[in-house]
Every structure is written in structure tokens, then in C-alpha cells.
Motif scaffolding. Sequence first.
Motif, PDB file in Angstrom:
ATOM      1  N   VAL A   1      53.819 103.632   3.156  1.00 48.46           N
ATOM      2  CA  VAL A   1      54.093 103.158   1.800  1.00 48.46           C
ATOM      3  C   VAL A   1      55.432 103.723   1.338  1.00 48.46           C
ATOM      4  CG1 VAL A   1      53.286 103.162  -0.593  1.00 48.46           C
ATOM      5  CG2 VAL A   1      51.638 103.064   1.277  1.00 48.46           C
ATOM      6  N   GLY A   2      56.339 102.844   0.942  1.00 50.73           N
ATOM      7  CA  GLY A   2      57.615 103.282   0.398  1.00 50.73           C
ATOM      8  C   GLY A   2      57.480 103.675  -1.068  1.00 50.73           C
ATOM      9  N   TRP A   3      58.539 104.285  -1.598  1.00 47.80           N
ATOM     10  CA  TRP A   3      58.483 104.775  -2.975  1.00 47.80           C
ATOM     11  C   TRP A   3      58.237 103.657  -3.982  1.00 47.80           C
ATOM     12  CZ3 TRP A   3      57.012 108.368  -5.880  1.00 47.80           C
ATOM     13  CH2 TRP A   3      57.393 108.421  -7.214  1.00 47.80           C
ATOM     14  N   GLU A   4      58.934 102.551  -3.844  1.00 53.20           N
ATOM     15  CA  GLU A   4      58.785 101.457  -4.811  1.00 53.20           C
ATOM     16  C   GLU A   4      57.360 100.913  -4.810  1.00 53.20           C
ATOM     17  OE1 GLU A   4      61.288 101.604  -2.537  1.00 53.20           O
ATOM     18  OE2 GLU A   4      62.862 102.216  -3.937  1.00 53.20           O
ATOM     19  N   ALA A   5      56.782 100.749  -3.621  1.00 54.16           N
ATOM     20  CA  ALA A   5      55.412 100.235  -3.518  1.00 54.16           C
ATOM     21  C   ALA A   5      54.406 101.236  -4.076  1.00 54.16           C
ATOM     22  CB  ALA A   5      55.073  99.904  -2.067  1.00 54.16           C
ATOM     23  N   PHE A   6      54.693 102.526  -3.942  1.00 54.04           N
ATOM     24  CA  PHE A   6      53.791 103.553  -4.460  1.00 54.04           C
ATOM     25  C   PHE A   6      53.933 103.682  -5.978  1.00 54.04           C
ATOM     26  CE2 PHE A   6      52.909 107.888  -5.790  1.00 54.04           C
ATOM     27  CZ  PHE A   6      51.649 108.113  -5.225  1.00 54.04           C
ATOM     28  N   GLU A   7      55.178 103.698  -6.447  1.00 50.78           N
ATOM     29  CA  GLU A   7      55.459 103.962  -7.862  1.00 50.78           C
ATOM     30  C   GLU A   7      54.921 102.861  -8.783  1.00 50.78           C
ATOM     31  OE1 GLU A   7      59.326 104.801 -10.708  1.00 50.78           O
ATOM     32  OE2 GLU A   7      59.511 103.453  -8.983  1.00 50.78           O
ATOM     33  N   ALA A   8      55.059 101.608  -8.390  1.00 49.97           N
ATOM     34  CA  ALA A   8      54.724 100.490  -9.281  1.00 49.97           C
ATOM     35  C   ALA A   8      53.275 100.522  -9.781  1.00 49.97           C
ATOM     36  CB  ALA A   8      55.030  99.164  -8.597  1.00 49.97           C
TER      37      ALA A   8
ATOM     38  N   ASN B   1      58.569 111.798  -5.498  1.00 49.51           N
ATOM     39  CA  ASN B   1      59.099 111.122  -4.313  1.00 49.51           C
ATOM     40  C   ASN B   1      59.774 112.084  -3.337  1.00 49.51           C
ATOM     41  OD1 ASN B   1      61.127 111.517  -6.251  1.00 49.51           O
ATOM     42  ND2 ASN B   1      62.382 109.897  -5.380  1.00 49.51           N
ATOM     43  N   ASP B   2      60.139 113.279  -3.791  1.00 48.87           N
ATOM     44  CA  ASP B   2      60.779 114.267  -2.926  1.00 48.87           C
ATOM     45  C   ASP B   2      59.836 115.381  -2.478  1.00 48.87           C
ATOM     46  OD1 ASP B   2      63.289 113.061  -2.868  1.00 48.87           O
ATOM     47  OD2 ASP B   2      63.890 114.008  -4.757  1.00 48.87           O
ATOM     48  N   THR B   3      58.530 115.182  -2.647  1.00 51.57           N
ATOM     49  CA  THR B   3      57.567 116.214  -2.264  1.00 51.57           C
ATOM     50  C   THR B   3      57.045 115.984  -0.843  1.00 51.57           C
ATOM     51  OG1 THR B   3      55.656 114.993  -3.114  1.00 51.57           O
ATOM     52  CG2 THR B   3      56.795 116.493  -4.655  1.00 51.57           C
ATOM     53  N   ALA B   4      56.507 117.037  -0.265  1.00 46.04           N
ATOM     54  CA  ALA B   4      55.890 116.934   1.064  1.00 46.04           C
ATOM     55  C   ALA B   4      54.666 116.017   1.020  1.00 46.04           C
ATOM     56  CB  ALA B   4      55.496 118.319   1.563  1.00 46.04           C
ATOM     57  N   LEU B   5      53.947 116.017  -0.102  1.00 48.28           N
ATOM     58  CA  LEU B   5      52.768 115.152  -0.220  1.00 48.28           C
ATOM     59  C   LEU B   5      53.172 113.680  -0.152  1.00 48.28           C
ATOM     60  CD1 LEU B   5      49.773 114.671  -0.604  1.00 48.28           C
ATOM     61  CD2 LEU B   5      50.090 114.979  -3.073  1.00 48.28           C
ATOM     62  N   PHE B   6      54.226 113.307  -0.862  1.00 49.07           N
ATOM     63  CA  PHE B   6      54.649 111.910  -0.777  1.00 49.07           C
ATOM     64  C   PHE B   6      55.172 111.585   0.623  1.00 49.07           C
ATOM     65  CE2 PHE B   6      57.646 108.409  -0.931  1.00 49.07           C
ATOM     66  CZ  PHE B   6      56.754 107.409  -1.309  1.00 49.07           C
ATOM     67  N   ALA B   7      55.876 112.522   1.260  1.00 50.61           N
ATOM     68  CA  ALA B   7      56.351 112.292   2.630  1.00 50.61           C
ATOM     69  C   ALA B   7      55.163 112.036   3.551  1.00 50.61           C
ATOM     70  CB  ALA B   7      57.170 113.485   3.111  1.00 50.61           C
ATOM     71  N   TRP B   8      54.088 112.790   3.366  1.00 50.35           N
ATOM     72  CA  TRP B   8      52.876 112.589   4.164  1.00 50.35           C
ATOM     73  C   TRP B   8      52.257 111.215   3.877  1.00 50.35           C
ATOM     74  CZ3 TRP B   8      47.741 111.970   2.652  1.00 50.35           C
ATOM     75  CH2 TRP B   8      46.801 112.013   3.682  1.00 50.35           C
ATOM     76  N   ILE B   9      52.179 110.827   2.598  1.00 54.31           N
ATOM     77  CA  ILE B   9      51.657 109.501   2.232  1.00 54.31           C
ATOM     78  C   ILE B   9      52.499 108.413   2.887  1.00 54.31           C
ATOM     79  CG2 ILE B   9      51.387 107.875   0.298  1.00 54.31           C
ATOM     80  CD1 ILE B   9      50.661 110.351  -1.445  1.00 54.31           C
ATOM     81  N   HIS B  10      53.810 108.583   2.823  1.00 51.46           N
ATOM     82  CA  HIS B  10      54.733 107.605   3.411  1.00 51.46           C
ATOM     83  C   HIS B  10      54.529 107.494   4.927  1.00 51.46           C
ATOM     84  CE1 HIS B  10      58.309 105.259   4.100  1.00 51.46           C
ATOM     85  NE2 HIS B  10      58.779 106.195   4.917  1.00 51.46           N
ATOM     86  N   LEU B  11      54.438 108.635   5.603  1.00 46.46           N
ATOM     87  CA  LEU B  11      54.275 108.626   7.057  1.00 46.46           C
ATOM     88  C   LEU B  11      52.895 108.127   7.479  1.00 46.46           C
ATOM     89  CD1 LEU B  11      56.061 111.952   8.016  1.00 46.46           C
ATOM     90  CD2 LEU B  11      56.839 109.633   8.484  1.00 46.46           C
ATOM     91  N   THR B  12      51.870 108.510   6.721  1.00 46.86           N
ATOM     92  CA  THR B  12      50.499 108.151   7.094  1.00 46.86           C
ATOM     93  C   THR B  12      50.205 106.684   6.843  1.00 46.86           C
ATOM     94  OG1 THR B  12      49.806 110.407   6.572  1.00 46.86           O
ATOM     95  CG2 THR B  12      48.068 108.747   6.747  1.00 46.86           C
ATOM     96  N   TRP B  13      50.601 106.179   5.686  1.00 48.90           N
ATOM     97  CA  TRP B  13      50.257 104.806   5.317  1.00 48.90           C
ATOM     98  C   TRP B  13      51.458 103.856   5.279  1.00 48.90           C
ATOM     99  CZ3 TRP B  13      47.370 108.570   2.367  1.00 48.90           C
ATOM    100  CH2 TRP B  13      46.038 108.640   2.769  1.00 48.90           C
TER     101      TRP B  13
ATOM    102  N   VAL C   1      49.262 113.485 -14.755  1.00 45.97           N
ATOM    103  CA  VAL C   1      49.213 113.260 -13.308  1.00 45.97           C
ATOM    104  C   VAL C   1      49.869 111.926 -12.954  1.00 45.97           C
ATOM    105  CG1 VAL C   1      47.678 112.817 -11.348  1.00 45.97           C
ATOM    106  CG2 VAL C   1      47.258 114.773 -12.839  1.00 45.97           C
ATOM    107  N   THR C   2      49.470 110.846 -13.631  1.00 42.21           N
ATOM    108  CA  THR C   2      50.074 109.546 -13.321  1.00 42.21           C
ATOM    109  C   THR C   2      51.548 109.515 -13.718  1.00 42.21           C
ATOM    110  OG1 THR C   2      49.296 108.606 -15.431  1.00 42.21           O
ATOM    111  CG2 THR C   2      47.912 108.252 -13.458  1.00 42.21           C
ATOM    112  N   GLY C   3      51.895 110.211 -14.802  1.00 41.16           N
ATOM    113  CA  GLY C   3      53.305 110.286 -15.189  1.00 41.16           C
ATOM    114  C   GLY C   3      54.139 110.971 -14.126  1.00 41.16           C
ATOM    115  N   TYR C   4      53.636 112.095 -13.614  1.00 35.95           N
ATOM    116  CA  TYR C   4      54.378 112.817 -12.574  1.00 35.95           C
ATOM    117  C   TYR C   4      54.428 112.017 -11.271  1.00 35.95           C
ATOM    118  CZ  TYR C   4      55.739 116.146  -9.053  1.00 35.95           C
ATOM    119  OH  TYR C   4      56.387 116.748  -8.005  1.00 35.95           O
ATOM    120  N   LEU C   5      53.288 111.468 -10.857  1.00 43.63           N
ATOM    121  CA  LEU C   5      53.248 110.718  -9.603  1.00 43.63           C
ATOM    122  C   LEU C   5      54.166 109.503  -9.637  1.00 43.63           C
ATOM    123  CD1 LEU C   5      49.440 110.763  -8.698  1.00 43.63           C
ATOM    124  CD2 LEU C   5      51.264 112.207  -7.764  1.00 43.63           C
TER     125      LEU C   5
END
Length: 193
Positions: free
Chosen positions: A141-148, A127-139, A106-110
Motif C-alpha cells: 500500500v502506497g502513502w496516497e492509498a493509505f492516507e485517503a 508516512n516516515d515511520t517504520a510502521l508505515f514502511a512495514w505496512i507498505h512492504l507487507t501489503w 490517532v486517525t489525524g496522525y495516521l
Amino acid sequence: MQWHNTATRFGALAKCFHWTSAAAFIGAYAVVYYVIWFMDDTADESLPVLNIHWVLGLLVGFLVLPRLLWRWLDVQPEDPPGPALEHALAHAAHWALYGLLIVMPVTGYLGTGAPTDFGLFSVTGFNDTALFAWIHLTWGVGWEAFEAPVDAVHHFIGKFVAWAVVLLHVAAALFHHRVRRDGVLMRMLPGGR
């Protein structure tokens, strides 16, 4: 071939889940350490090799749910003779292994921002999923801030926790086989009786 477990041994399906998961887990480690030791993991040339790591990691993740379902539906072999505390520790260690088989994929994929190519199909990077798009829009959070932080958790568990839990599991199996001689290891070996 006996598919179901009995009170004294594991069936073929439980063994298949166990050894396929173990091979994929160990293979994922071997591949990622090859990249770390012998390649530049930031170079484009490392991506096909890292893809093998991602494929094996996702395979572990895909196997864990049917494996847990089968464990729940099928009888489990009885504990070998021994103290209740030892049995409680063994059960806790097994659940820690199942936790690893969930948390690592899970953490590897995320934390992976690239698609995983299985040959016949591909799994989209998180980073190209609807779930990440929702996380990005809701909070916001950009990809770099989420991924690290996700990557940090994946690497910490992989470097420290997983080694300890897996080595404890192997040591316990060898202890039962060499010292106790109680057949615990043999009942999980392919063809073991």
C-alpha cells in the motif's frame, strides 16, 4: 488543593485533564476551521497554521491515556439522583467522548504525511515511520492509498460525530446546572464546590 476525587466532586488532577483536553480539542477545531474558511489548505502558507492543529490534536492524544489511567485508579464521584437509564446513557456518552479523544488524534496522525513541530522536538509524520514502511512492504500500500481512507474517517468523525457527542455533553452539563440544579457541572469547574 485536593488532587484526588471524592464521592461528591472531582479533584484537581481530573479537572486539569478534563479542561486541558477540552481546550486542546476545541482549539484544534478552531484552527482547522480557520484554515478551511480563510486559507488555501493545499498552499504551503497553511502548513504552519495546520501544524498548530496537529500539535493540539497530538496533545489530546497524549493526554487521554494518563487521563484514563487516573480515572481507573481514582474514585469517581457518585451519580446524581436520577433514573438508572439516564445514568447508563450518561456513562455511554462519557465513553463515547473518550473514544473521540482516542480516534480523532490517532486517525489525524495516521493521515498526516508531515512532521508535527512542537518547537523543542518534532514528531515524524506517519508516512516516515517504520510502521508505515512495514505496512507498505507487507501489503504493498502506497502513502496516497493509505492516507485517503484514514483521512476520510478522520474528517467524517470530525464533521459529524464529534459535534454531536460534544454538544450532547455540553447540553447535559447545562441541563444539570440550569434545570436539575444538582451540582454536576460545579463539581468539574475549576475551584467549583
